[in-house]
Design a protein around this motif. Structure first.
Motif, mmCIF file in Angstrom:
data_model
loop_
_atom_site.group_PDB
_atom_site.id
_atom_site.type_symbol
_atom_site.label_atom_id
_atom_site.label_comp_id
_atom_site.label_asym_id
_atom_site.label_seq_id
_atom_site.Cartn_x
_atom_site.Cartn_y
_atom_site.Cartn_z
ATOM 1 N N THR A 1 0.833 -1.207 0.000
ATOM 2 C CA THR A 1 0.000 0.000 0.000
ATOM 3 C C THR A 1 0.863 1.251 0.000
ATOM 4 O O THR A 1 0.599 2.215 -0.734
ATOM 5 C CB THR A 1 -0.940 0.003 1.219
ATOM 6 O OG1 THR A 1 -1.784 -1.141 1.168
ATOM 7 C CG2 THR A 1 -1.786 1.256 1.256
ATOM 8 N N GLU A 2 1.915 1.246 0.814
ATOM 9 C CA GLU A 2 2.824 2.391 0.857
ATOM 10 C C GLU A 2 3.506 2.588 -0.493
ATOM 11 O O GLU A 2 3.616 3.729 -0.989
ATOM 12 C CB GLU A 2 3.871 2.198 1.949
ATOM 13 C CG GLU A 2 4.873 3.336 2.052
ATOM 14 C CD GLU A 2 5.887 3.131 3.162
ATOM 15 O OE1 GLU A 2 7.094 3.020 2.851
ATOM 16 O OE2 GLU A 2 5.462 3.079 4.332
ATOM 17 N N ALA A 3 3.963 1.509 -1.096
ATOM 18 C CA ALA A 3 4.641 1.610 -2.392
ATOM 19 C C ALA A 3 3.721 2.211 -3.450
ATOM 20 O O ALA A 3 4.140 3.046 -4.265
ATOM 21 C CB ALA A 3 5.145 0.243 -2.827
ATOM 22 N N THR A 4 2.468 1.800 -3.448
ATOM 23 C CA THR A 4 1.501 2.342 -4.398
ATOM 24 C C THR A 4 1.302 3.836 -4.184
ATOM 25 O O THR A 4 1.276 4.630 -5.142
ATOM 26 C CB THR A 4 0.146 1.613 -4.258
ATOM 27 O OG1 THR A 4 0.334 0.230 -4.563
ATOM 28 C CG2 THR A 4 -0.894 2.202 -5.187
ATOM 29 N N ALA A 5 1.183 4.244 -2.929
ATOM 30 C CA ALA A 5 0.974 5.659 -2.618
ATOM 31 C C ALA A 5 2.168 6.501 -3.036
ATOM 32 O O ALA A 5 2.015 7.605 -3.577
ATOM 33 C CB ALA A 5 0.710 5.822 -1.126
ATOM 34 N N LEU A 6 3.365 6.000 -2.806
ATOM 35 C CA LEU A 6 4.569 6.787 -3.075
ATOM 36 C C LEU A 6 4.834 6.974 -4.564
ATOM 37 O O LEU A 6 5.625 7.847 -4.946
ATOM 38 C CB LEU A 6 5.776 6.140 -2.396
ATOM 39 C CG LEU A 6 5.768 6.197 -0.863
ATOM 40 C CD1 LEU A 6 6.926 5.401 -0.291
ATOM 41 C CD2 LEU A 6 5.798 7.640 -0.377
ATOM 42 N N LYS A 7 4.173 6.204 -5.403
ATOM 43 C CA LYS A 7 4.321 6.397 -6.847
ATOM 44 C C LYS A 7 3.625 7.671 -7.328
ATOM 45 O O LYS A 7 3.922 8.170 -8.417
ATOM 46 C CB LYS A 7 3.746 5.181 -7.592
ATOM 47 C CG LYS A 7 4.581 3.921 -7.442
ATOM 48 C CD LYS A 7 3.910 2.747 -8.147
ATOM 49 C CE LYS A 7 4.706 1.462 -7.957
ATOM 50 N NZ LYS A 7 4.029 0.290 -8.573
ATOM 51 N N LEU A 8 2.711 8.178 -6.525
ATOM 52 C CA LEU A 8 1.982 9.400 -6.868
ATOM 53 C C LEU A 8 2.770 10.608 -6.390
ATOM 54 O O LEU A 8 3.025 10.759 -5.197
ATOM 55 C CB LEU A 8 0.586 9.377 -6.246
ATOM 56 C CG LEU A 8 -0.293 8.187 -6.667
ATOM 57 C CD1 LEU A 8 -1.581 8.182 -5.846
ATOM 58 C CD2 LEU A 8 -0.604 8.249 -8.148
#
Length: 289
Positions: A276-283
């Motif tokens: 979830t963190e990895a997905t968020a940090l792509k933004l």
């Protein structure tokens, strides 16, 4: 010599007004921090409230007013850049990055201790890494308080007040309205932690520094700070970490924390729930360099 403000420091729900007042006037009587029976107990640490250890530096904090330039003046090109970044950050509301920013707004322990777990690749908690946990608690006090001479001098208006908007943490807004925006206390804390953890785990430096940067930039997404607040929060963090390296207790905790990280990595104990963190940090915030 300037001393830390006795006012509320709303960069943390844990560091309430009475806690920071205790920091400014001297620590309470030491009480030993609780640690798991299998971990080496640290020396007794002064606590400014039960369960909240004092910082390492006491009054020997970097002078943020001397360290930083004034914040951008309204109508200046620098303030126009702050405003453009604010507009870009608002576009991330309702996204996974906004959800992460909301989580990062909360500096309460034990939750915040795990902020860098995924970047490090090992769990960080009072149970898994008691000396690192203590190190994060104490350095948070130092880095956060180091921002307050400049905060109290400039009393800069925060973007959510300037634009009459909301933030990702409505419960903090009353306190934030009374607290200077420049520099960012959250950023000072997260960047200090990033610098410390990079030293403890240099092979993970890129991931750790990226997470520290994202933590500070999440204050833009939360509408709590301007970009210049965040940039100068990193400068205060660097000053605090430099002073920490002359403190014997800090160096002892660094050595113990490094051993904890190495032991977990050697035992193959991974961090969890990182997708979830990895997905968020792509933004990303458009236009932020």
């Amino acid at each position: 010599m300037r001393t830390p403000s006795r006012r509320l420091a709303p960069f943390s729900a844990v560091l309430v007004c009475s806690v920071l007042s205790a920091c400014a006037t001297g620590p309470l009587e030491p009480t030993a921090a609780a640690v798991p029976p299998t971990a080496a107990a640290p020396s007794p640490v002064p606590e400014i409230r039960p369960g909240i250890p004092a910082g390492y530096l006491g009054r020997n904090l970097p002078d943020s007013l001397a360290l930083l330039p004034p914040p951008p003046a309204k109508g200046s090109a620098s303030f126009a850049r702050d405003q453009a970044t604010h507009a870009a950050a608002r576009k991330l509301r309702g996204t996974p990055r906004y959800a992460l920013a909301t989580r990062d707004a909360n500096l309460d322990f034990p939750q915040v201790a795990s902020t860098f777990s995924c970047a490090l690749g090992v769990p960080v908690s009072k149970a898994d890494t008691p000396r690192l946990y203590l190190l994060l608690q104490r350095s948070m006090v130092d880095a956060g308080l180091a921002t307050y001479v400049a905060k109290d001098h400039y009393k800069r208006t925060r973007p959510f007040v300037f634009y009459k908007e909301s933030t990702c943490a409505p419960g903090d807004e009353d306190a934030l309205r009374k607290d200077g925006s420049y520099p960012s206390g959250h950023t000072a804390v997260s960047w200090a932690w990033a610098l410390i953890l990079t030293e403890l785990s240099p092979d993970q430096a890129d991931a750790v520094l990226a997470r520290g940067r994202a933590f500070g930039e999440n204050r833009l997404i939360c509408n709590a700070h301007w970009q210049s607040d965040v940039l100068q929060g990193r400068a205060v963090a660097a000053g605090a970490v430099a002073k920490l390296h002359a403190n014997a207790d800090f160096l002892a905790d660094m050595k113990a924390a490094r051993a904890e990280i190495d032991a977990l990595r050697g035992a193959g104990v991974p961090a969890t729930d990182c997708e979830t963190e990895a997905t968020a940090l792509k933004l990303k915030i458009a236009g932020v360099e």
